[in-house]
Design a protein around this motif. Structure first.
Motif, mmCIF file in Angstrom:
data_model
loop_
_atom_site.group_PDB
_atom_site.id
_atom_site.type_symbol
_atom_site.label_atom_id
_atom_site.label_comp_id
_atom_site.label_asym_id
_atom_site.label_seq_id
_atom_site.Cartn_x
_atom_site.Cartn_y
_atom_site.Cartn_z
ATOM 1 N N ASN A 271 -15.197 -5.660 37.784
ATOM 2 C CA ASN A 271 -14.412 -5.369 37.288
ATOM 3 C C ASN A 271 -13.842 -6.401 35.944
ATOM 4 O OD1 ASN A 271 -14.480 -4.953 39.990
ATOM 5 N ND2 ASN A 271 -12.345 -4.321 40.645
ATOM 6 N N LEU A 272 -13.830 -7.586 35.773
ATOM 7 C CA LEU A 272 -13.354 -8.131 34.913
ATOM 8 C C LEU A 272 -14.670 -7.804 33.784
ATOM 9 C CD1 LEU A 272 -11.867 -10.802 34.339
ATOM 10 C CD2 LEU A 272 -13.626 -12.042 34.798
ATOM 11 N N TYR A 273 -15.744 -7.520 33.641
ATOM 12 C CA TYR A 273 -16.133 -6.884 32.927
ATOM 13 C C TYR A 273 -15.809 -5.516 32.187
ATOM 14 C CZ TYR A 273 -20.423 -5.279 29.597
ATOM 15 O OH TYR A 273 -21.213 -4.953 28.582
ATOM 16 N N ARG A 274 -14.960 -4.536 33.043
ATOM 17 C CA ARG A 274 -15.203 -3.118 32.430
ATOM 18 C C ARG A 274 -13.339 -3.833 32.043
ATOM 19 N NH1 ARG A 274 -12.785 0.060 36.402
ATOM 20 N NH2 ARG A 274 -13.322 -1.363 38.222
ATOM 21 N N TYR A 275 -12.635 -5.006 32.871
ATOM 22 C CA TYR A 275 -11.780 -5.218 31.780
ATOM 23 C C TYR A 275 -11.612 -5.329 30.314
ATOM 24 C CZ TYR A 275 -7.293 -7.772 30.808
ATOM 25 O OH TYR A 275 -5.950 -7.764 29.977
ATOM 26 N N TYR A 276 -12.490 -6.503 29.917
ATOM 27 C CA TYR A 276 -12.464 -6.731 28.708
ATOM 28 C C TYR A 276 -13.236 -5.578 27.842
ATOM 29 C CZ TYR A 276 -12.485 -10.993 30.887
ATOM 30 O OH TYR A 276 -11.984 -12.757 30.947
ATOM 31 N N THR A 277 -14.256 -4.367 28.226
ATOM 32 C CA THR A 277 -15.220 -4.318 27.770
ATOM 33 C C THR A 277 -14.385 -2.723 27.281
ATOM 34 O OG1 THR A 277 -16.508 -3.125 29.535
ATOM 35 C CG2 THR A 277 -17.393 -4.933 27.876
ATOM 36 N N GLU A 278 -13.441 -1.940 28.240
ATOM 37 C CA GLU A 278 -12.662 -1.123 28.185
ATOM 38 C C GLU A 278 -11.152 -0.877 28.126
ATOM 39 O OE1 GLU A 278 -14.326 0.806 32.891
ATOM 40 O OE2 GLU A 278 -12.421 0.496 32.427
ATOM 41 N N PRO B 174 -14.686 -16.134 29.061
ATOM 42 C CA PRO B 174 -14.950 -15.580 30.401
ATOM 43 C C PRO B 174 -15.705 -14.113 30.006
ATOM 44 C CG PRO B 174 -13.003 -15.588 28.701
ATOM 45 C CD PRO B 174 -14.264 -16.651 28.560
ATOM 46 N N PHE B 175 -15.652 -13.883 29.153
ATOM 47 C CA PHE B 175 -16.899 -12.628 28.725
ATOM 48 C C PHE B 175 -17.846 -12.803 29.535
ATOM 49 C CE2 PHE B 175 -19.644 -9.683 26.555
ATOM 50 C CZ PHE B 175 -18.805 -8.356 26.523
ATOM 51 N N MET B 176 -18.651 -14.338 29.017
ATOM 52 C CA MET B 176 -19.935 -14.192 29.631
ATOM 53 C C MET B 176 -19.760 -14.503 31.355
ATOM 54 S SD MET B 176 -22.073 -17.535 27.844
ATOM 55 C CE MET B 176 -20.896 -18.726 27.517
ATOM 56 N N LEU B 177 -18.832 -15.360 31.437
ATOM 57 C CA LEU B 177 -18.571 -14.895 33.345
ATOM 58 C C LEU B 177 -18.501 -13.467 33.523
ATOM 59 C CD1 LEU B 177 -17.738 -16.536 35.775
ATOM 60 C CD2 LEU B 177 -15.844 -16.774 34.947
ATOM 61 N N ALA B 178 -18.007 -12.600 32.952
ATOM 62 C CA ALA B 178 -17.696 -11.154 33.435
ATOM 63 C C ALA B 178 -19.050 -10.966 33.465
ATOM 64 C CB ALA B 178 -16.753 -10.780 32.552
ATOM 65 N N LYS C 55 -6.401 -13.067 38.606
ATOM 66 C CA LYS C 55 -5.730 -12.118 38.336
ATOM 67 C C LYS C 55 -6.349 -11.486 39.327
ATOM 68 C CE LYS C 55 -0.781 -11.546 37.033
ATOM 69 N NZ LYS C 55 -0.887 -11.521 35.761
ATOM 70 N N ILE C 56 -7.272 -10.983 38.579
ATOM 71 C CA ILE C 56 -9.103 -9.874 38.758
ATOM 72 C C ILE C 56 -9.790 -10.165 39.961
ATOM 73 C CG2 ILE C 56 -10.612 -8.549 37.721
ATOM 74 C CD1 ILE C 56 -9.349 -8.254 35.300
#
Ligand code: MGD
Ligand code: MGD
Ligand code: MO
Length: 846
Positions: A567-574, A553-557, A139-140
């Motif tokens: 965007n993916l990194y911010r989704y995971y960390t926020e 997925p975190f590594m990918l982000a 999605k992201i």
């Protein structure tokens, strides 16, 4: 005494630690005995009310999976650009860092070219942390293509209860109080979804209940049953409607649940229609019929022949449209089951009143025309009033788990628009209504994704990740996946073993084993209790493995963020934080823990709004980890009656719910409901579309050239498609009736074997219109002449040195049924039709 002794060394030292077995969809809470950091033994989690401390043989096999010497130990990169079965991929080891760089580059390329829809994510088995990878990544990035395995699993089964009682789910069964169990291709003591509970209760049930098994094969359950009905594969629908006919014609239905004719005279006379003084909903074209309330006959109906229907809808229409001519004698010819047995079983089932279970499994529904068989078999529960009743068929209890945060705020314009493109699996096209939840295109059509990829329709797939799945092995017509994967420019397989799909990969990434090395949680139900059970990392991971649903997925982000797309990194960390401290995750392991705590908080955090509402009150996160399981309250019967999630709120024999769904799909494609039935290979027309009705089996292959109907079953020892590299699997294969250790046998009735001059142990070639496999012949009386059967699970040409006859040379051990199973579909649900005998075969000595 012998087994107590055998347990002693393990009892002497170490610690029992909780986790979950995902060897099948029973998903049992288990405990692992860990001694000096090694997992050595398994048992059921004694705190679990669902499996109450019991397990089946399969958790034990998991030990051989986690310590399998053939596991993928570090990321591997392909060096041979040519892909194909039998082609050496030339894998060389690389670091996780390099691997994730490669993947991130490929994804960025799609995004920079404005075509993120060309990314796909394939999922097989999962925990409920799945959305972190399965939903968020596509999605992201901006792809509609997250494709699950559900439609090669059992969606056609859910179709039945959904269009009868509004339940798109598997059912739970009240085995403790039941008086009659009628299994449709279900073999509960060896498979299906509550195996340890069923094994444990079956002995008592043999005292308290009658067991009848409809299965073309003498299954383990059939061997212990009161009645075995060896139906001709694919003819379950005929049998089910004949049983419904008997129940109505003999006046044996449950009058307090279904209702009765006003004057009590039974007008269900074979061959005759019942006058329908009630307004025919169909004739009026009414969308909803909520006006018809329990026992409340419209005032215009004064005729004594009025049927006052109570908690169901459309029993008279069902009789008139379908059942009146479906006599046991008629069904006997189609199904091969004697008329008197059909009558006896139907009446025995009905005599148990609401304490009766008609237990539908994929065997009687994952068939080319199985949608209506699923409805017919489940509707029998409606006739006897056992839906939502003591001793009958029930559903899950609510649990307090949560869901992942909204992704929309993290989708940029490209992602927001392209993630709405049509999906690669053809769902929603005229020929694939896939009516999950009543919606056209509402469900996945897993196996059509291969065809979509080959046809580059609706778009090309250039980059794909598959995790915990092996579609190159597990799909009917698996050669299509081999082709599609050969043409796929960049493919990543996230797996424990170098399985069939891995052989087409550009990157093979080693995954943590679900039972011992991974964090997650699952939701399940057995024994009238639903539960939430943790997957825990109970041993240090072997090798350089990562957790598929969170760490990867975190590594990918992180890698995407380095490339300017954060965007993916911010989704995971926020979006994810430790619910206790509020801390944001700084690495994959923290992310895993915080996500798990967040989603399960209602189970253990007394400040959560749903804490204690539906069941156990665990005392904090540490307590949950220690206990491993949250149990729901016991299911309460009768709460759903008249409040079913169907259009009428009733159990629908005339499915208004299906009518709306089919009409919706027809309108979308500018056609009629008949047009939809034609496009989906059904033969019924007109109003038959809305009632459970008989449909003839659909088979591929000319009867003269391919004289046998091939059908199959799973093994008690199958951990889905993942057991074959375990020596214990091979060494104990004869726990399946008719099977042989260290072999893959084709079971054939001795009458046929004599005619072909075949003996036990002969190697035979089994050929259908789609392929040829070889197996050993086994003469066996547990199936009827004219049919042959083989267990699913063998025939791996990859996976490891035990699973394959020659792993290095890609030589399979036995044969994979999916190479001879025609890639047929049950299109209304999008399912793959592995059952019902879709392929005819010929059998020749090698
Ligand atoms: P599996 O075949 O079990 O799953 O089919 P899939 O979803 O494709 O393969 C899972 C793969 O994941 C393994 O091959 C391995 O590569 C990898 N793996 C194994 N363990 C782990 C792990 O712990 N973690 C991770 N990340 N990877 C792991 C299942 C599907 O198959 C289902 S649900 C059903 S019901 C169908 N059964 C079936 C059948 O009965 N007959 C036939 N002919 N076909 C069938 N296909 C369907
Ligand atoms: P299947 O194995 O697909 O489904 O649940 P099951 O109920 O196990 O059903 C096969 C049964 O249907 C066999 O007994 C077969 O002989 C019979 N059959 C074949 N053709 C026909 C037919 O035309 N009519 C009838 N009436 N019967 C037919 C599947 C469920 O099981 C799922 S989806 C999963 S993923 C889990 N997997 C699993 C496993 O891998 N191993 C074990 N031991 N248990 C499992 N439980 C779960
Ligand atoms: Mo499944």
């Amino acid at each position: 005494a012998a087994s107590a002794q055998a347990q002693q060394p393990a009892e002497a030292a170490g610690k029992w630690m909780a986790s979950t077995c995902q060897g099948c969809t029973s998903w049992c809470p288990v405990q692992v005995k860990v001694v000096d950091g090694r997992a050595v033994h398994l048992r059921g989690n004694p705190l679990a009310k669902a499996n109450h401390g019991k397990i089946c043989p399969r958790p034990h096999l998991a030990l051989q999976q986690v310590y399998d010497p053939d596991r993928v130990r570090q990321p591997m990169k392909r060096t041979n650009p040519e892909k194909g079965r039998g082609k050496d991929p030339g894998f060389v080891p690389i670091s996780w860092d390099e691997a994730m760089d490669m993947l991130a580059d490929r994804i960025m390329e799609l995004r920079n070219d404005g075509e993120p829809e060309k990314f796909a994510l394939f999922r097989g088995r999962y925990t409920y942390l799945r959305d972190i990878l399965y939903s968020a990544v596509p999605k992201i990035i901006g792809s509609p293509n997250n494709i699950s395995h559900s439609a090669i699993c059992a969606e056609a089964e859910k179709f039945g209860p959904y269009y009868v009682e509004g339940l798109w789910d598997y059912r739970d069964y009240d085995l403790e109080h039941t008086r009659y169990v009628l299994c449709w291709g279900a073999d509960p003591v060896s498979s299906n979804r509550q195996v340890p509970h069923a094994i444990n209760f079956w002995g008592n049930m043999r005292d308290n209940a009658t067991v009848a098994v409809v299965d073309p094969r003498l299954s383990a359950t059939a061997a212990k049953a009161d009645e075995w009905l060896p139906v001709i594969p694919g003819e379950d629908g005929a049998l089910a409607v004949a049983m419904a006919h008997v129940i109505l014609a003999e006046g044996a239905w449950n009058k307090t649940f279904v209702g009765d004719f006003v004057d009590g005279e039974n007008r269900f006379v074979p061959g005759q229609t019942v006058d329908e003084p009630q307004p025919s909903v169909a004739a009026e074209g009414a969308e909803r019929t909520e006006g018809i309330v329990a026992g409340d006959a419209p005032t215009s109906r004064t005729s004594a022949s009025v049927f006052n229907e109570i908690h169901t809808h459309g029993v008279v229409q069902w009789w008139n449209l379908e059942l009146k001519d479906r006599t046991p004698e008629w069904a006997a010819e189609r199904t091969g089951i004697p008329a008197e047995q059909i009558r006896r079983v139907a009446l025995g089932f009905a005599a148990a009143g609401s304490r009766a279970i008609s237990w539908l499994s994929p065997g009687a529904s994952m068939q080319a025309r199985g949608g209506y068989s699923a409805m017919a078999t489940h509707a029998l529960n409606g006739l006897v009033g056992s839906i939502d009743a003591k001793g009958g068929v029930v559903a899950k209890v609510k649990d307090p788990t949560g869901s992942v945060p909204d992704m929309a705020p993290y989708q940029d314009e490209l992602a927001a628009s392209h993630s709405k493109y049509d999906k690669i699996d053809q769902r929603g096209t005229l020929a694939f209504p896939s009516l999950n939840g009543g919606k056209s295109g509402g469900g996945v059509v897993t196996n059509a994704a291969a065809d979509g990829m080959l046809a580059k329709s609706p778009n090309e797939i250039k980059v794909a990740i598959a995790y915990w799945s092996n579609f190159g092995f597990s799909t009917s017509g698996s050669y299509r996946w081999e082709q599609a994967l050969s043409e796929l420019p960049f493919f990543v397989h996230l797996t424990t073993n170098a399985s069939e799909m891995s052989m087409f990969a550009d990157l093979v990434l080693p995954a943590a084993h679900q039972l011992f090395e991974k964090w997650g949680y699952i939701k399940g139900k057995q024994n009238l209790h639903s539960y939430v059970s943790l997957n825990q990392r109970v041993i240090d991971p072997l090798w350089d493995v990562k957790q598929d649903e969170t760490e990867v997925p975190f590594m990918l982000a992180e890698k995407l963020a380095e490339r300017g797309f954060d965007n993916l990194y911010r989704y995971y960390t926020e979006g994810f934080a430790d619910p206790e401290t509020g801390a944001a995750p700084t690495n994959g392991e923290e992310f895993t823990e915080y996500a798990l705590k967040m989603l399960t908080r209602g189970c253990w955090d007394s400040t959560h709004e749903d804490y204690g509402k539906y069941g156990d009150r665990l005392e904090g996160w540490e307590d949950f980890k220690e206990k491993g399981v949250w149990n729901s309250h016991r299911y309460e019967y009768g709460k759903r009656v008249d409040n079913f999630a169907t259009q009428t709120g009733k159990v629908e024999f005339y499915s208004e719910t299906l009518k709306t769904a089919l009409r919706g799909h027809a309108e979308r494609h500018d056609t009629t409901v008949d047009g939809v039935l034609e496009a989906t290979n059904y033969v019924g027309r007109g109003e038959l579309a809305f009632v459970p009705h008989f449909e003839p089996a659909l088979r591929h292959g000319d009867e003269v050239e391919y004289p046998f109907v091939f059908f199959e079953h799973r093994s008690r020892l199958n951990r889905e498609g993942r057991s074959a590299n375990c020596t214990w699997y091979q060494a104990h294969k004869n726990v399946d009736p008719g099977d042989e250790n260290w072999s893959d046998v084709l079971k054939m009735n001795p009458i046929d074997a004599d005619a072909l001059g075949l003996d036990d142990g002969d190697m035979v070639r089994i050929t259908s219109t789609t392929g040829t496999i070889t197996a050993q012949l086994k003469r066996w009386e547990g199936l009827r002449p004219g049919t042959v059967a083989k267990c699913y699970g063998q025939g791996h040409w990859a996976y490891g040195r035990v699973a394959a006859a020659n792993f290095a040379e890609h030589v399979p051990l036995g044969g994979n049924n999916n190479e001879i199973l025609y890639p047929e579909f049950e299109r209304l649900s999008g399912s793959t039709a592995r059952h019902g005998g879709p392929s005819r075969v010929k059998v020749e000595r090698v």
